[in-house]
Design a protein around this motif. Structure first.
Motif, PDB file in Angstrom:
ATOM      1  N   PRO A  54       0.808  -1.232   0.000  1.00 43.95           N
ATOM      2  CA  PRO A  54       0.000   0.000   0.000  1.00 43.95           C
ATOM      3  C   PRO A  54       0.836   1.273   0.000  1.00 43.95           C
ATOM      4  O   PRO A  54       0.439   2.264  -0.607  1.00 43.95           O
ATOM      5  CB  PRO A  54      -0.850  -0.106   1.262  1.00 43.95           C
ATOM      6  N   VAL A  55       1.999   1.259   0.640  1.00 46.53           N
ATOM      7  CA  VAL A  55       2.838   2.458   0.658  1.00 46.53           C
ATOM      8  C   VAL A  55       3.335   2.773  -0.753  1.00 46.53           C
ATOM      9  O   VAL A  55       3.246   3.922  -1.213  1.00 46.53           O
ATOM     10  CB  VAL A  55       4.015   2.291   1.648  1.00 46.53           C
ATOM     11  N   PHE A  56       3.823   1.767  -1.479  1.00 44.72           N
ATOM     12  CA  PHE A  56       4.270   2.015  -2.850  1.00 44.72           C
ATOM     13  C   PHE A  56       3.098   2.337  -3.768  1.00 44.72           C
ATOM     14  O   PHE A  56       3.235   3.141  -4.702  1.00 44.72           O
ATOM     15  CB  PHE A  56       5.087   0.837  -3.386  1.00 44.72           C
ATOM     16  N   ALA A  57       1.939   1.743  -3.514  1.00 46.51           N
ATOM     17  CA  ALA A  57       0.753   2.076  -4.308  1.00 46.51           C
ATOM     18  C   ALA A  57       0.359   3.535  -4.089  1.00 46.51           C
ATOM     19  O   ALA A  57       0.020   4.243  -5.043  1.00 46.51           O
ATOM     20  CB  ALA A  57      -0.392   1.141  -3.947  1.00 46.51           C
ATOM     21  N   CYS A 108       5.797   8.041   5.983  1.00 46.95           N
ATOM     22  CA  CYS A 108       6.793   7.618   6.991  1.00 46.95           C
ATOM     23  C   CYS A 108       6.203   7.709   8.397  1.00 46.95           C
ATOM     24  O   CYS A 108       6.393   6.804   9.212  1.00 46.95           O
ATOM     25  CB  CYS A 108       8.055   8.472   6.891  1.00 46.95           C
ATOM     26  N   VAL A 109       5.479   8.785   8.666  1.00 52.70           N
ATOM     27  CA  VAL A 109       4.840   8.930   9.975  1.00 52.70           C
ATOM     28  C   VAL A 109       3.789   7.841  10.178  1.00 52.70           C
ATOM     29  O   VAL A 109       3.715   7.219  11.244  1.00 52.70           O
ATOM     30  CB  VAL A 109       4.225  10.340  10.129  1.00 52.70           C
ATOM     31  N   LEU A 110       2.975   7.594   9.148  1.00 46.70           N
ATOM     32  CA  LEU A 110       1.942   6.559   9.268  1.00 46.70           C
ATOM     33  C   LEU A 110       2.540   5.179   9.486  1.00 46.70           C
ATOM     34  O   LEU A 110       2.024   4.386  10.275  1.00 46.70           O
ATOM     35  CB  LEU A 110       1.045   6.560   8.035  1.00 46.70           C
ATOM     36  N   VAL A 128      -3.329   3.647   6.889  1.00 47.99           N
ATOM     37  CA  VAL A 128      -2.596   3.538   5.621  1.00 47.99           C
ATOM     38  C   VAL A 128      -3.531   3.026   4.530  1.00 47.99           C
ATOM     39  O   VAL A 128      -3.566   3.557   3.414  1.00 47.99           O
ATOM     40  CB  VAL A 128      -1.367   2.614   5.774  1.00 47.99           C
ATOM     41  N   TYR A 129      -4.315   2.011   4.844  1.00 48.00           N
ATOM     42  CA  TYR A 129      -5.260   1.482   3.862  1.00 48.00           C
ATOM     43  C   TYR A 129      -6.364   2.488   3.540  1.00 48.00           C
ATOM     44  O   TYR A 129      -6.841   2.550   2.401  1.00 48.00           O
ATOM     45  CB  TYR A 129      -5.853   0.156   4.349  1.00 48.00           C
ATOM     46  N   ALA A 130      -6.774   3.287   4.514  1.00 45.27           N
ATOM     47  CA  ALA A 130      -7.776   4.328   4.262  1.00 45.27           C
ATOM     48  C   ALA A 130      -7.223   5.395   3.316  1.00 45.27           C
ATOM     49  O   ALA A 130      -7.927   5.849   2.409  1.00 45.27           O
ATOM     50  CB  ALA A 130      -8.219   4.961   5.578  1.00 45.27           C
TER      51      ALA A 130
END
Length: 154
Positions: A54-57, A108-110, A128-130
């Protein structure tokens, strides 16, 4: 004996921060759990691999959002975010860098807070998913606006 006589340190500071120290720490995370059994939801330096996608998405969708924003502006749209509008009016490269930097810092904070709970109920990982869901909705909205702009100009 005084405290200075018991001090056996050499005077060389061992804890200087260097790029090599950060690089080593990034490749070899040490803290995978709290230090003590009483630590509740500690901040760690090893995170769940399921956060990677999810972060890269989100970062990829951020780039796509910036591109679609510029395309929409060529059709007469305006940037609603005043910070991004300022960057966009001055320099396109600075707009792209600021957009990625702000999104990256927020991510980064999340990720650092992903094991914590918001209001003691919502896991940080769910945020993150939200954010990913909001970005997917935003891209769908911008694509719809581009479609409407394309049909109205013909």
């Amino acid at each position: 004996m005084s405290a200075t006589e018991l001090d056996r340190r050499s005077g060389i500071e061992r804890r200087t921060t260097t790029f090599a120290a950060y690089w080593h720490g990034a490749r070899n995370p040490r803290r995978r759990a709290g230090r003590r059994a009483t630590d509740h939801r500690p901040i760690i330096d090893w995170h769940s691999p399921r956060l990677l996608i999810p972060v890269f998405a989100i970062l990829g969708l951020c780039v796509l959002d910036g591109t679609l924003t510029v395309l929409l502006m060529t059709h007469g749209a305006r940037e609603v975010n005043p910070v991004m509008a300022w960057f966009l009016s001055h320099n396109l490269l600075w707009f792209a860098l600021a957009k990625l930097a702000l999104t990256g810092v927020g991510l980064c904070v999340l990720v650092a807070c992903s094991r914590m709970r918001l209001f003691r109920t919502i896991r940080g990982e769910l945020i993150v998913y939200a954010v990913l869901g909001v970005y997917v909705w935003l891209i769908a909205y911008e694509l719809r606006l581009l479609e409407l702009a394309g049909t109205s100009s013909t």
